[in-house]
Enzyme design. Structure first.
Site, mmCIF file in Angstrom:
data_model
loop_
_atom_site.group_PDB
_atom_site.id
_atom_site.type_symbol
_atom_site.label_atom_id
_atom_site.label_comp_id
_atom_site.label_asym_id
_atom_site.label_seq_id
_atom_site.Cartn_x
_atom_site.Cartn_y
_atom_site.Cartn_z
ATOM 1 N N GLU A 162 0.842 -1.204 0.000
ATOM 2 C CA GLU A 162 0.000 0.000 0.000
ATOM 3 C C GLU A 162 0.878 1.255 0.000
ATOM 4 O O GLU A 162 0.814 2.071 0.929
ATOM 5 C CB GLU A 162 -0.963 0.000 1.184
ATOM 6 C CG GLU A 162 -2.040 -1.046 1.059
ATOM 7 C CD GLU A 162 -3.153 -0.896 2.100
ATOM 8 O OE1 GLU A 162 -2.936 -0.234 3.130
ATOM 9 O OE2 GLU A 162 -4.244 -1.441 1.873
ATOM 10 N N GLU A 319 -6.520 -7.442 -0.791
ATOM 11 C CA GLU A 319 -7.015 -7.438 0.590
ATOM 12 C C GLU A 319 -8.458 -6.967 0.619
ATOM 13 O O GLU A 319 -8.817 -6.017 -0.082
ATOM 14 C CB GLU A 319 -6.246 -6.423 1.453
ATOM 15 C CG GLU A 319 -4.820 -6.726 1.758
ATOM 16 C CD GLU A 319 -4.216 -5.617 2.625
ATOM 17 O OE1 GLU A 319 -4.963 -4.906 3.320
ATOM 18 O OE2 GLU A 319 -2.989 -5.462 2.584
HETATM 19 C C1 GLA Z 1 -4.181 -2.291 4.985
HETATM 20 C C2 GLA Z 1 -2.837 -2.955 5.122
HETATM 21 C C3 GLA Z 1 -2.876 -4.213 5.930
HETATM 22 C C4 GLA Z 1 -3.792 -4.057 7.104
HETATM 23 C C5 GLA Z 1 -5.164 -3.663 6.614
HETATM 24 C C6 GLA Z 1 -6.169 -3.567 7.740
HETATM 25 O O1 GLA Z 1 -4.896 -2.720 3.919
HETATM 26 O O2 GLA Z 1 -2.244 -3.245 3.899
HETATM 27 O O3 GLA Z 1 -1.560 -4.490 6.366
HETATM 28 O O4 GLA Z 1 -3.288 -3.073 7.944
HETATM 29 O O5 GLA Z 1 -5.048 -2.396 6.047
HETATM 30 O O6 GLA Z 1 -7.454 -3.230 7.250
#
Ligand code: GLA
Ligand code: GLA
Length: 682
Positions: A162, A319
């Site tokens: 991210e 995710e």
């Molecule tokens: C982000 C991060 C993850 C986690 C999620 C929690 O997407 O990439 O490591 O922290 O948030 O929702």
């Protein structure tokens, strides 16, 4: 064996050739003792998991000091996963620097606009432009690539994590230096910068690039073009980091695809993903449901935009959550059916991978209350059973894998630059929300049961009959011309308040608003008339506007006034206009109508453009439709937006992967049906 030199999708182990969805999660074995690892693999197999993202936050474990490395635990985990038939999306592990690095090199720490250091203690505390951080990150990337280049479990590389999640805006000295370099490359001379930034205003004229700073805390509104350029630069700086890691990976493992997880979600706006998409071998996205009345509309909007960023090709949902997250003020658990519906909604918009954060819910740390595939309660839980059911269902849907999105006839034009520029300070109102306006239009399409693609500026509009360009604030000359051509060729364009107002330097187009779109729309506005929070205006079609209004003068005889203001000081004047031009048209909406009002207006606009819902009457509004296509087979995804069953008996086709106990002619509450339809038009 010869491999495709530019892989576009996962490199599955060579003995695996049948099409399948990737299914899995972020996996953090370092948080657990060895016994649990074996149990993990057993449960993964039970749930149908075939891929995990590994080592995302493992830097401190892999490289415990500047000169020591510990790969043993990761080797063991990779081997164990591979022996269980589970592939790995392996992180470069650079997302969060270890304590030794920030202790030895505090100059990697970001600085906020007030000049305060962002200290270690959480994660992602690094300056995108720090040469020291870059050097260490690339050293680790190189070590990872060399270590695992031939590991049979390695299916893809996951750059950082991210990018920009917590560190998109850095105002440090490194950032200042890099910003100046970026500006030199963009403008060439300081004179060109002075012109672009309009620095004769408030004595801001620069004599040298060295005098330029990031927009740090200032006495009043910082220069708007400086702010806009800093946003462009900050996105580019992170993109540059992505490219740097990717280039290391491509050099060492040219046959392994590289991705990074985007955050096309809610108000996350710092990263210009339309500009990043070409940098990865396949697009990945993370998405979390945001509470509120448009929660699932927003999910669909984000998935739709992601699918279009991927050029219609399959993409990777890296995710999402099985249930609650931990970072909202109140973290709501998902209700029955929502886990599968949310996942399949992404699939409906082109995802060929369905992954969660994370595999096993952490017992310690800031995310211990974030849901996972294996919750604190363990596998004897409704969440884990739902996870396993979804794994089985994806398996039954495997024939969908590889199919592309079938474009809609209508589109919403999404433009990062307009998002950035329209919400800056010192404007007619601070209450304008670019993405919310776009989402409201999207919700109106859903309410009418009409498919619409969310496409970024720069994508071809040729195939669309109707294009909605909400708050298209930044309109350089080229874009104005392109939209005019679109209309002249018979396209129907709709735009809204605060559109066409500035050029790429955030300078107002002169002669009256909507500036660059004034002639095309056939109207002229001398002054904006934004509304106070408690104010609203009623239109003569009964709909109600908030936020904004405009004093419009019609300048072209081809313009029809579709609605006028009924009350307020603009009573009797045009509120919505539409200019017919050849077979096409250009319409303008001068106020914020919200989903309800837009649904009324959109109905008229669709009729005029000849675009109709493909759904049976009874399903419209209650069901979202998306279409994926492979050859002459269409897969219709029908997603129940309601808590009640919906009758589908009027829809022909073969239903795939039905849930146990479901009747073929009914869509269960919160359910998803996939219907195979054959023929030239589906
Ligand atoms: C982000 C991060 C993850 C986690 C999620 C929690 O997407 O990439 O490591 O922290 O948030 O929702
Ligand atoms: C003050 C300043 C002016 C201008 C106005 C705007 O009066 O002196 O330069 O900024 O505010 O309202």
């Amino acid at each position: 064996m010869t491999r495709d030199p530019s892989p576009r999708w996962l490199r599955w182990p060579t003995d695996e050739s049948r099409p399948r969805f990737a299914y899995g999660a972020d996996y953090n074995p370092e948080q657990w003792p060895r016994e649990v690892w074996r149990e993990d693999v057993r449960l993964m197999r039970e749930a149908g998991v075939n891929i995990v993202s590994l080592a995302i936050f493992s830097w401190a474990r892999i490289q415990p000091t500047a000169d020591s490395w510990d790969f043993d635990w990761l080797d063991e985990s990779m081997d164990l996963l591979h022996s269980g038939g589970i592939a790995v999306d392996l992180a470069t592990a650079t997302a969060s620097p270890p304590p030794w690095l920030s202790t030895e090199h505090p100059e990697i720490l970001p600085v906020n606009e007030l000049g305060q250091t962002v200290w270690p203690g959480a994660r992602q505390h690094w300056r995108p432009t720090s040469p020291v951080f870059r050097e260490h990150a690339l050293r680790l990337t190189t070590a990872m690539a060399e270590r695992y280049r031939d590991h049979p479990a390695l299916a893809a590389w996951h750059v950082s994590n991210e990018l920009g999640c917590h560190n998109v805006y850095d105002y440090s000295e490194d950032a200042a230096r890099a910003f100046r370099d970026w500006l030199r490359a963009r403008y060439g001379t300081v004179e060109a910068l002075n012109t672009a930034w309009g620095t004769d205003f408030w004595a801001q004229r620069y004599g040298d690039f060295e005098q330029v700073l990031p927009p740090r805390l200032a006495a009043s509104h910082p220069n708007p073009t400086q702010q806009l350029d800093f946003k462009r630069f900050s996105s580019d700086a992170l993109k540059d980091h992505l490219r740097a890691e990717r280039d290391v990976l491509r050099r060492i493992t040219p046959d392994v695809p590289v991705t990074t997880n985007f955050m096309v979600m809610g108000e996350t706006k710092g990263m210009h993903y339309a500009d990043w998409a070409a940098e990865v071998d396949f697009v990945s996205n993370d998405h979390y449901v945001l509470p509120g009345p448009q929660a699932r509309d927003e999910l669909s909007f984000s998935a739709n935009l992601t699918g279009n960023l991927a050029g219609g090709r399959p993409w990777f949902l890296m995710e999402h959550s099985t249930s609650a997250v931990n970072w909202q003020p109140v973290n709501v658990a998902k209700r029955e059916g929502e886990l599968a519906r949310d996942s399949l909604l992404h699939v409906a918009h082109g995802a060929d991978a369905v992954c969660f954060f994370q595999w096993r819910q952490s017992a310690a740390g800031a995310e211990k209350y974030h849901s996972a595939m294996v919750p604190h309660a363990g596998p004897d839980s409704e969440v884990f059973r739902s996870v396993a059911r979804l794994g089985a269902r994806l398996d039954e849907l495997a024939e969908v894998v590889g199919s592309e999105r079938r474009p809609a006839r209508a589109a919403i034009l999404f433009d990062w630059e307009s998002w950035w520029a329209s919400e800056q300070d010192s404007h007619p109102t601070e209450l304008l929300r670019y993405r919310q306006e776009a989402l409201d239009w999207y919700s109106a399409f859903l309410a009418l049961g009409v498919r619409a693609d969310v496409v970024h500026k720069g994508a071809s509009l040729d195939s669309y009959d109707l294009v909605v360009a909400p708050i298209l604030h930044v309109v350089p000359q080229d874009l104005g011309k392109e939209l005019t051509r679109f209309v002249e060729r018979g396209g129907h364009l709709v735009t809204t308040y605060f559109s066409g107002v500035v050029d790429e330097n955030d300078h107002a187009w002169l002669g009256g608003y909507p500036g660059a779109l004034r002639d095309l729309l056939g109207i002229r506005i001398e002054e904006f008339a934004p509304l106070l929070p408690a104010e609203s205006v009623t239109l003569d079609d009964g709909t109600v506007g908030t936020l904004w209004s405009d004093r419009i003068t019609v300048t072209d005889p081809g313009v029809d006034v579709w609605a006028t203001y009924r009350d307020g000081h603009l009573a009797g004047r045009p509120a919505i206009t539409r200019r017919a031009l050849g077979g096409g048209s250009a319409a303008y909406v001068s106020t914020r109508l919200g989903v309800e009002g837009l649904s009324v207006l959109l109905g008229r606009l669709l009729t005029a453009a000849g675009v109709a819902s493909e759904l049976p009457e009874a399903a419209r509004g209650r069901v979202e439709l998306t279409v994926r296509r492979a050859g002459d087979v269409d897969y219709w995804f029908l997603i129940n937006r309601t808590d009640e069953a919906v009758d589908l008996s009027e829809l022909a086709g073969e239903r795939l992967a039905q849930e146990a106990g479901e009747r073929p002619e009914t869509l269960a509450p919160r359910g998803v049906a996939v219907v195979r339809r054959t023929g030239p038009t589906g």
